[in-house]
Motif scaffolding. Structure first.
Motif, short mmCIF file in Angstrom:
data_model
loop_
_atom_site.label_atom_id
_atom_site.label_comp_id
_atom_site.label_asym_id
_atom_site.label_seq_id
_atom_site.Cartn_x
_atom_site.Cartn_y
_atom_site.Cartn_z
N HIS A 1 36.65 49.26 -1.79
CA HIS A 1 36.55 48.12 -2.71
C HIS A 1 35.79 46.95 -2.09
O HIS A 1 35.05 46.27 -2.80
CB HIS A 1 37.95 47.70 -3.17
CG HIS A 1 38.51 48.64 -4.17
ND1 HIS A 1 39.07 49.84 -3.80
CD2 HIS A 1 38.57 48.58 -5.52
CE1 HIS A 1 39.45 50.47 -4.89
NE2 HIS A 1 39.17 49.74 -5.95
N ARG B 1 32.19 47.88 -2.44
CA ARG B 1 31.75 47.86 -3.84
C ARG B 1 31.59 46.42 -4.33
O ARG B 1 30.63 46.09 -5.02
CB ARG B 1 32.78 48.62 -4.71
CG ARG B 1 32.41 48.70 -6.15
CD ARG B 1 31.26 49.68 -6.37
NE ARG B 1 30.57 49.33 -7.58
CZ ARG B 1 29.34 48.84 -7.64
NH1 ARG B 1 28.62 48.71 -6.55
NH2 ARG B 1 28.80 48.51 -8.78
N LEU B 2 32.55 45.57 -3.99
CA LEU B 2 32.46 44.17 -4.40
C LEU B 2 31.28 43.48 -3.73
O LEU B 2 30.58 42.69 -4.37
CB LEU B 2 33.77 43.44 -4.09
CG LEU B 2 34.97 43.87 -4.93
CD1 LEU B 2 36.24 43.22 -4.42
CD2 LEU B 2 34.76 43.58 -6.40
N ARG B 3 31.05 43.78 -2.47
CA ARG B 3 29.90 43.20 -1.77
C ARG B 3 28.60 43.64 -2.43
O ARG B 3 27.68 42.85 -2.59
CB ARG B 3 29.94 43.63 -0.30
CG ARG B 3 29.31 42.66 0.63
CD ARG B 3 29.50 43.02 2.10
NE ARG B 3 30.88 42.83 2.52
CZ ARG B 3 31.69 43.81 2.95
NH1 ARG B 3 31.24 45.05 3.03
NH2 ARG B 3 32.92 43.56 3.31
N ARG C 1 30.03 40.03 -5.06
CA ARG C 1 31.31 39.35 -5.20
C ARG C 1 32.06 39.33 -3.88
O ARG C 1 31.81 40.15 -2.99
CB ARG C 1 32.16 40.02 -6.27
CG ARG C 1 31.48 39.96 -7.61
CD ARG C 1 32.37 40.49 -8.68
NE ARG C 1 31.70 40.49 -9.95
CZ ARG C 1 32.10 39.79 -10.99
NH1 ARG C 1 33.16 39.04 -10.90
NH2 ARG C 1 31.44 39.87 -12.13
N PRO D 1 35.11 40.01 -1.41
CA PRO D 1 36.12 41.06 -1.35
C PRO D 1 37.56 40.55 -1.18
O PRO D 1 38.47 41.33 -0.96
CB PRO D 1 35.70 41.89 -0.13
CG PRO D 1 34.92 40.98 0.71
CD PRO D 1 34.26 39.98 -0.22
N ALA E 1 36.13 47.48 -10.64
CA ALA E 1 35.14 47.44 -9.56
C ALA E 1 34.10 48.53 -9.74
O ALA E 1 32.91 48.33 -9.45
CB ALA E 1 35.82 47.57 -8.20
#
Length: 173
Positions: free
Chosen positions: A65, A68-70, A74, A76, A159
């Protein structure tokens, strides 16, 4: 990026497809770790194998996650918060199971039998208009343990649908 690095390192970024495949592995690991709660395992090794499998699943969940957020541009931080909540739910579950495990000196139900007894008591209590203190406590503990798990699954779906920040920048040009 190697498959182990995908699951064990929080550094870098990951696209939607590798994220989806990795998260399926993580959720399958968490689900299959329930086998480690069988009386055959808990009588020999206690709760340690289950705790280690869950620790691996939680860390891998966070790593996927965070990447994925990076990748979506976004922070983390939300993944950290959900991973901590999930870990606390597992600690709560482990504490409950530790109370249900038989002592080496005393005969008693195994973890699976103890969970079955608790579920039967809860089901019986829910069927009555007056739950009593036990019913409320068990229902509250069950809700506390289940909510972070549901939150984690919902967060994974969210996500996984995020677009890459690079794709968004390219589309803006």
């Amino acid at each position: 990026m190697g498959s182990l690095a995908l699951l064990l390192s929080a550094a870098g970024r990951v696209g939607r497809r590798p994220f989806a495949l990795g998260i399926l592995v993580v959720y399958a690991t968490a689900l299959l770790s329930q086998i480690l709660l069988s009386p055959a395992v808990t009588l020999r090794a206690g709760l340690v194998p289950f705790a280690l499998a869950q620790a691996f699943a939680i860390w891998s969940w966070y790593c996927l996650h965070a990447k994925r957020l990076r990748d979506a541009g976004r922070d983390p931080g939300a993944a950290v918060a959900i991973a901590v909540l999930y870990a606390l739910a597992i600690v709560l579950l482990l504490l409950i199971l530790a109370l249900m495990l038989p002592s080496a000196d005393l005969p008693g139900p195994g973890a699976a039998d103890g969970m079955l007894i608790a579920v039967r008591r809860l089901a019986g209590a829910i069927g009555r208009p007056d739950l009593g203190l036990f019913g409320y406590v068990v229902a509250g503990i069950a809700a506390l343990a289940i909510m972070p798990m549901l939150l984690a699954v919902g967060f994974s779906v969210w996500a996984g649908t995020l677009r890459s920040a690079a794709a968004l920048r390219g589309a803006a040009r």
